[in-house]
Design an enzyme around this catalytic site. Structure first.
Site, PDB file in Angstrom:
ATOM      1  N   ASP A  47      35.556  36.276  41.624  1.00  0.00           N
ATOM      2  CA  ASP A  47      36.892  35.900  41.138  1.00  0.00           C
ATOM      3  C   ASP A  47      37.892  35.787  42.295  1.00  0.00           C
ATOM      4  O   ASP A  47      37.671  36.323  43.390  1.00  0.00           O
ATOM      5  CB  ASP A  47      37.352  36.979  40.139  1.00  0.00           C
ATOM      6  CG  ASP A  47      38.342  36.445  39.114  1.00  0.00           C
ATOM      7  OD1 ASP A  47      38.869  35.335  39.303  1.00  0.00           O
ATOM      8  OD2 ASP A  47      38.598  37.157  38.110  1.00  0.00           O
ATOM      9  N   ASN A  71      42.172  35.893  42.124  1.00  0.00           N
ATOM     10  CA  ASN A  71      43.238  35.901  41.126  1.00  0.00           C
ATOM     11  C   ASN A  71      44.648  35.641  41.641  1.00  0.00           C
ATOM     12  O   ASN A  71      45.626  36.009  40.985  1.00  0.00           O
ATOM     13  CB  ASN A  71      43.212  37.219  40.363  1.00  0.00           C
ATOM     14  CG  ASN A  71      42.106  37.210  39.333  1.00  0.00           C
ATOM     15  OD1 ASN A  71      42.086  36.361  38.461  1.00  0.00           O
ATOM     16  ND2 ASN A  71      41.169  38.125  39.457  1.00  0.00           N
ATOM     17  N   ASP A 115      40.613  30.422  31.847  1.00  0.00           N
ATOM     18  CA  ASP A 115      40.857  31.631  31.060  1.00  0.00           C
ATOM     19  C   ASP A 115      41.217  31.283  29.630  1.00  0.00           C
ATOM     20  O   ASP A 115      41.260  32.153  28.756  1.00  0.00           O
ATOM     21  CB  ASP A 115      42.004  32.435  31.681  1.00  0.00           C
ATOM     22  CG  ASP A 115      41.487  33.361  32.760  1.00  0.00           C
ATOM     23  OD1 ASP A 115      40.265  33.503  32.897  1.00  0.00           O
ATOM     24  OD2 ASP A 115      42.333  33.944  33.477  1.00  0.00           O
TER      25      ASP A 115
HETATM   26  C1  DGJ Z   1      40.520  36.293  35.829  1.00  0.00           C
HETATM   27  C2  DGJ Z   1      39.272  35.766  35.211  1.00  0.00           C
HETATM   28  O1  DGJ Z   1      39.398  34.409  34.929  1.00  0.00           O
HETATM   29  C3  DGJ Z   1      38.988  36.573  33.948  1.00  0.00           C
HETATM   30  O2  DGJ Z   1      37.870  36.050  33.302  1.00  0.00           O
HETATM   31  C4  DGJ Z   1      38.783  38.006  34.340  1.00  0.00           C
HETATM   32  O3  DGJ Z   1      37.629  38.131  35.133  1.00  0.00           O
HETATM   33  C5  DGJ Z   1      40.005  38.528  35.065  1.00  0.00           C
HETATM   34  N1  DGJ Z   1      40.355  37.673  36.167  1.00  0.00           N
HETATM   35  C6  DGJ Z   1      39.770  39.917  35.581  1.00  0.00           C
HETATM   36  O4  DGJ Z   1      40.761  40.351  36.394  1.00  0.00           O
END
Ligand code: DGJ
Length: 732
Positions: A481, A483, A551
């Site tokens: 991931d 973020n 998401d």
């Molecule tokens: C973003 C991802 O797209 C989600 O599926 C999940 O893994 C979260 N991060 C977790 O922090």
């Protein structure tokens, strides 16, 4: 070996060709590379495309000896630079010691090599044997600085695809700075085009946008440090009347996961230029004498039969030549991921109940998402601390992994290797690993900060920590991931005049870490992710054979996201989950059957607390899983046809056909219901008109020609968001 590149030595014309396409350029006036043609294959070029000479005001003449009619300012070029009497946007900018940006790129030589050379340190398309492709390398030179530009063109034997990349070599004696280095340029004459791009946002990725091209320069790009949710690294040029099945479509996709830039210019006489490369925002690469710089690769294709065929070609080239993982040909396991089921609030016992339920339903893998490490109970801590949280797993992670395996499921785990939290052991030990500008407070996003992956010791630290988890445990899958996007871009290990290298060095570091891990763990299935589909690109596909598309798993929102994604990327690359209603991203309520049907467009998974399903829902999920196991080889690897677009209708329809055309799945989703609906008749594509097909549900026999030409009436349901799946099999 079949010859794919012909050179007319006398007239210096280069012709790349295969059974489907031709690409032609020549050396004009002994010096300038002039673009001639890209499109349908032509047998032999007879020289008719010499660019007409015309005196135009304020367009420059380069050198008096060439006459006032020759101007690089309107000539369709192959690779332009600042300072050479081409006032359009240039492919490259080279800053020199005396402060000038001006160079004059002149043709020097060419070479043809079998197959396709590797691009060290960068993802790229690969050929298994040398017969599959041929590469033309044309060298341009700026005589004053002695900097050389090697333009790489690889034509594939069996696909209407040419890959492009550029290597810049400083053969001079002075340091130069590359401030722009496109991977390719293509110039078209006065042709009527529209641009198709894939802009978006978090939870709203890759929405198809079709735009008129006006005079001026338009940039579609990202300088977020990632290919981004906001603008996928892809662009197509299509005629105004091009649709899914007819008309010209030129597609371009960048094999790169960082900052990118698609610069589209319509010039003073309505000619089109497209430059594709690393975004020049904050880009400044110092090239010492004898050093070189390798740009990432672009894949370009031409389809005379509309956008569908362009997509099918991209799917094939990405699947066959980019994705390397041994999992690429394997059907993808149906997984359950605990993120939306528990978020950070879990322990081993709670997870075991989900695993038990998953087993009962026929699910094949359990994925432990964010929150298993450090002391991460919220998103404000522990990134960088890749050791197990003993509070959540008191008897160790391996105990839980054994439990999952004993239930007959595979085990997957989440990492976010590129990030660091202030509240972490890693930050206490190595505060300098956190990317920041000296004397400035770094900017948080989701309470987290970016590690300087461009530094070897930082990558090594993360690698060593991951190895400590991966070596002793039997882990079948990793979700990788990312973020947040990058800010506070600064590299403590570089001098001030090298800071413009930071973004690209970050991506090179990311690729290096991915290469090391995927090489060491070939038996782990890697899935890419960036807060949903924020890094869904062909560069990542080189390392991760599947990527989380968004998401947003609301079935209706997913129609647009998946439709847009399918423009470039094959179904098996795209993961897609069923989650709860009301949907956690947009609050919409859709039938469980529709959520299942839409998620079956890609690699199906579940992302909800399975223990909370009622009996009817469990039955429905079981049915979905049984069906998916029967059809997933076809849906994941078959040829995709988009039949109805969510961007311009109340319906979305897509179809997947097996390579022998005997097996077909059609899915139709009706969005809003109406008291007085118009009847719709989906018409299929890509079937054998001579075959008779049986509708598996009804046993009805329908000819392939009928399915494609007359269509079939779609069922009317007085309900919103209803999906219907049809399965046809050839019977003769
Ligand atoms: C973003 C991802 O797209 C989600 O599926 C999940 O893994 C979260 N991060 C977790 O922090």
């Amino acid at each position: 070996m079949q010859n794919l590149i012909t050179v007319d030595e006398k007239n210096k014309v280069f012709h790349l060709h295969n059974k489907q396409i031709s690409y032609l350029f020549s050396v004009e006036q002994g010096a300038t590379l002039a673009h001639l043609y890209f499109g349908k294959r032509i047998r032999q070029y007879h020289g008719q495309l010499k660019y007409p000479r015309l005196l135009r005001g304020f367009s420059g003449n380069l050198a008096d000896v060439l006459g006032r009619e020759f101007s690089r300012d309107t000539l369709p070029e192959e690779y332009s630079s600042a300072g050479e009497m081409d006032y359009r946007t240039s492919a490259t900018v080279l800053y020199q010691k005396n402060g000038s940006n001006s160079i004059l790129l002149r043709y020097k030589s060419y070479e043809i090599v079998a197959g396709k050379p590797k691009l060290n340190g960068l993802p790229h398309s690969l050929v298994k044997d040398e017969d599959e492709a041929q590469t033309l390398i044309v060298t341009l030179e700026d005589q004053l600085t002695q900097v050389e530009y090697q333009l790489f063109y690889t034509i594939f034997r069996d696909l209407p695809v040419i890959s492009r990349a550029v290597k810049i070599i400083n053969s001079g004696e002075e340091v130069v700075h590359l401030r722009k280095a496109a991977s390719m340029q293509i110039d078209f004459g006065n042709e009527d085009f529209e641009a198709i791009t894939l802009p978006g946002a978090h939870a709203n990725e890759r929405h198809l946008q079709r735009s008129k091209i006006d005079q001026g320069i338009r940039v579609y790009g990202s300088h977020r440090g990632a290919s981004s949710h906001q603008m996928n690294p892809f662009l197509a040029l299509v005629r105004p009347n091009t649709d899914e099945f007819a008309g010209d479509a030129y597609g371009f996709t960048f094999v790169y996961s960082g900052n990118h830039m698609f610069e589209l210019e319509k010039d003073q006489i309505n000619q089109i230029r497209l430059n594709i490369g690393i975004n020049d925002f904050n880009f400044d690469w110092k090239l010492e004498p004898n050093e070189d710089f390798q740009t990432p690769e672009v894949l370009m294709t031409y389809s005379p039969n509309g956008i569908n065929q362009m997509s099918q070609t991209f799917h094939q080239v990405i699947f066959d030549h980019i994705i390397r993982s041994k999992f690429k040909n394997k059907v993808r396991p149906i997984l359950v991921n605990n993120w939306e089921a528990t978020y950070f609030d879990f322990n081993e016992k709670k997870l075991q109940t989900i695993v038990d339920q998953a087993k009962d339903l026929g699910i094949e893998m359990f994925v432990l998402d964010d929150g298993w490490f450090g002391h991460r109970d919220a998103d404000n801590s522990s990134l960088g601390d890749w050791f197990v949280d003993q509070r959540k797993f008191p008897t160790g992670l391996s105990h839980f992994i054994d439990y999952v395996h004993n239930q007959g499921l595979k085990f997957g785990i989440w990492f976010e290797p590129e990030m660091i939290s202030y509240d972490s052991e890693l930050y206490k030990k190595h505060p300098d690993y956190l990317m920041h500008v000296p004397n400035r407070i770094p900017n948080p996003d989701r309470h987290q900060y970016v590690l300087d992956l461009g530094r070897k010791e930082v990558r090594q630290n993360i690698f060593d920590q991951m190895v400590k988890i991966l070596d002793p445990n039997q882990i079948d899958y990793i979700k990788w991931d990312m973020n947040r996007h990058i800010s506070d871009i600064y590299k403590a290990d570089l001098t001030p005049d090298e800071q413009g290298e930071a973004y690209h060095r970050y991506i090179l570091g990311l690729y290096d870490l991915l290469e090391k891990l995927t090489t060491r763990y070939p038996n782990i299935l890697f899935e890419g992710c960036s807060d949903g589909g924020g890094r869904f690109d062909a560069g990542m596909a080189y390392y991760t054979p599947q990527i989380w598309a968004s998401d947003n798993s609301d079935a209706i929102a997913r129609l647009k996201i998946q439709y847009g994604t399918s423009l470039v990327y094959p179904q098996s690359l795209m993961t897609s989950h069923v989650s709860v209603c009301p949907n956690e991203q947009n609050g919409r309520v859709t039938p469980l059957a529709t959520r299942g049907a839409v998620a079956m467009w890609g690699d199906l998974g579940y992302e909800l607390d399975l223990t909370k399903l009622n009996d009817d829902e469990k039955e429905e999920v079981k049915k979905q899983i049984t069906l998916y196991k029967q059809i997933r080889k076809l849906t994941q690897f078959g040829t995709l046809y988009r039949l109805k677009s969510p961007f311009n209708s109340n319906q979305t329809a897509w179809e997947v056909v097996s390579s022998d055309k005997r097996d077909v799945i059609l899915t139709v989703v009706n969005i809003l219901s109406s008291a007085q609906p118009s009847f719709t008749k989906p018409k299929l594509a890509g079937l054998n008109p001579e075959y008779d097909y049986k509708n598996i549900a009804t046993n009805e026999i329908i000819g392939g020609d009928e399915l494609m030409d007359t269509g079939i009436y779609d069922e009317v349901a007085h309900q919103d968001f209803v999906a219907k799946m049809y399965h046809f099999k050839a019977v003769n």
